[in-house]
Write a protein that holds these residues in place. Structure first.
Motif, PDB file in Angstrom:
ATOM      1  N   LEU A  27      25.472  49.439  31.890  1.00 55.43           N
ATOM      2  CA  LEU A  27      25.605  48.631  33.430  1.00 55.43           C
ATOM      3  C   LEU A  27      25.511  47.229  33.308  1.00 55.43           C
ATOM      4  O   LEU A  27      26.303  46.405  34.054  1.00 55.43           O
ATOM      5  N   VAL A  28      24.520  46.863  32.365  1.00 56.76           N
ATOM      6  CA  VAL A  28      24.365  45.417  32.371  1.00 56.76           C
ATOM      7  C   VAL A  28      25.416  44.808  31.740  1.00 56.76           C
ATOM      8  O   VAL A  28      25.858  43.476  32.034  1.00 56.76           O
ATOM      9  N   ILE A  29      26.159  45.302  30.655  1.00 57.43           N
ATOM     10  CA  ILE A  29      27.368  44.716  29.915  1.00 57.43           C
ATOM     11  C   ILE A  29      28.384  44.396  30.962  1.00 57.43           C
ATOM     12  O   ILE A  29      29.101  43.645  30.964  1.00 57.43           O
ATOM     13  N   ILE A  30      28.550  45.611  31.850  1.00 53.13           N
ATOM     14  CA  ILE A  30      29.617  45.585  32.866  1.00 53.13           C
ATOM     15  C   ILE A  30      29.321  44.513  33.930  1.00 53.13           C
ATOM     16  O   ILE A  30      30.136  43.709  34.446  1.00 53.13           O
ATOM     17  N   LEU A  90      30.458  40.297  35.944  1.00 57.34           N
ATOM     18  CA  LEU A  90      30.923  40.365  37.270  1.00 57.34           C
ATOM     19  C   LEU A  90      30.212  39.688  38.239  1.00 57.34           C
ATOM     20  O   LEU A  90      30.676  38.966  39.190  1.00 57.34           O
ATOM     21  N   VAL A  91      28.894  39.935  38.231  1.00 48.83           N
ATOM     22  CA  VAL A  91      27.985  39.174  39.250  1.00 48.83           C
ATOM     23  C   VAL A  91      28.134  37.676  38.847  1.00 48.83           C
ATOM     24  O   VAL A  91      28.154  37.024  39.928  1.00 48.83           O
ATOM     25  N   LYS A  92      28.076  37.081  37.997  1.00 48.91           N
ATOM     26  CA  LYS A  92      28.309  35.930  37.609  1.00 48.91           C
ATOM     27  C   LYS A  92      29.644  35.313  38.223  1.00 48.91           C
ATOM     28  O   LYS A  92      29.792  34.245  38.795  1.00 48.91           O
ATOM     29  N   MET A  93      30.405  36.024  38.082  1.00 56.86           N
ATOM     30  CA  MET A  93      31.979  35.752  38.484  1.00 56.86           C
ATOM     31  C   MET A  93      31.802  35.734  40.077  1.00 56.86           C
ATOM     32  O   MET A  93      32.400  34.650  40.527  1.00 56.86           O
ATOM     33  N   VAL A  94      31.365  36.587  40.825  1.00 57.66           N
ATOM     34  CA  VAL A  94      31.203  36.639  42.079  1.00 57.66           C
ATOM     35  C   VAL A  94      30.427  35.264  42.684  1.00 57.66           C
ATOM     36  O   VAL A  94      30.955  34.884  43.555  1.00 57.66           O
ATOM     37  N   LEU A  95      29.453  35.444  42.022  1.00 57.19           N
ATOM     38  CA  LEU A  95      28.386  33.985  42.474  1.00 57.19           C
ATOM     39  C   LEU A  95      29.128  32.739  42.286  1.00 57.19           C
ATOM     40  O   LEU A  95      29.025  31.820  43.028  1.00 57.19           O
ATOM     41  N   LYS A  96      29.901  32.330  41.026  1.00 56.24           N
ATOM     42  CA  LYS A  96      30.507  31.345  40.940  1.00 56.24           C
ATOM     43  C   LYS A  96      31.849  31.285  41.995  1.00 56.24           C
ATOM     44  O   LYS A  96      32.022  30.035  42.719  1.00 56.24           O
ATOM     45  N   ILE A  97      32.309  32.341  42.461  1.00 53.41           N
ATOM     46  CA  ILE A  97      33.359  32.116  43.365  1.00 53.41           C
ATOM     47  C   ILE A  97      32.866  31.721  44.728  1.00 53.41           C
ATOM     48  O   ILE A  97      33.356  31.104  45.530  1.00 53.41           O
ATOM     49  N   LEU A  98      31.957  32.702  45.185  1.00 54.41           N
ATOM     50  CA  LEU A  98      31.072  32.148  46.275  1.00 54.41           C
ATOM     51  C   LEU A  98      30.541  30.946  46.486  1.00 54.41           C
ATOM     52  O   LEU A  98      30.932  30.118  47.644  1.00 54.41           O
TER      53      LEU A  98
END
Length: 108
Positions: free
Chosen positions: A10-13, A17-25
């Motif tokens: 879960l941490v690897i996946i 994904l969380v980093k990308m979402v925060l960057k986009i936001l």
């Protein structure tokens, strides 16, 4: 042992994904604020120029609902940019509707 494996997976996946979402936001928030600032400045400038004209022309512009037209125009610009940004963010391409007869299309 198996629980540790699931947590690591879960941490690897979810990490990237969380980093990308925060960057986009973050980028979207800054872009949204900047775009609203530019559109607001353009509207204020245009309404300021509209106030500088003579009273007769102001009456004509009022009857023509020029302020409503300006607001609709800027809303259309905002909507167009937003839709373009959504298409780019989701990386969607418009599918071609028409295909020449033969090949993979169904002949009538």
């Amino acid at each position: 042992m198996q629980f540790l494996f699931i947590v690591q997976m879960l941490v690897i996946i979810l990490g990237p994904l969380v980093k990308m979402v925060l960057k986009i936001l973050g980028f979207g928030f800054v872009t949204y604020l900047g775009f609203n600032l530019i559109i607001g400045q353009a509207q204020d400038y245009l309404f300021g120029l509209m106030g500088d004209v003579g009273p007769v022309i102001q009456g004509v512009l009022g009857l023509a609902k020029f302020d409503v037209v300006v607001n609709l125009y800027f809303a259309a610009i905002s909507t167009r940019f937003m839709l373009a940004g959504i298409d780019k963010a989701t990386d969607r391409r418009r599918n071609q509707v028409w295909r020449k007869p033969g090949g993979t299309s169904i002949d009538a």
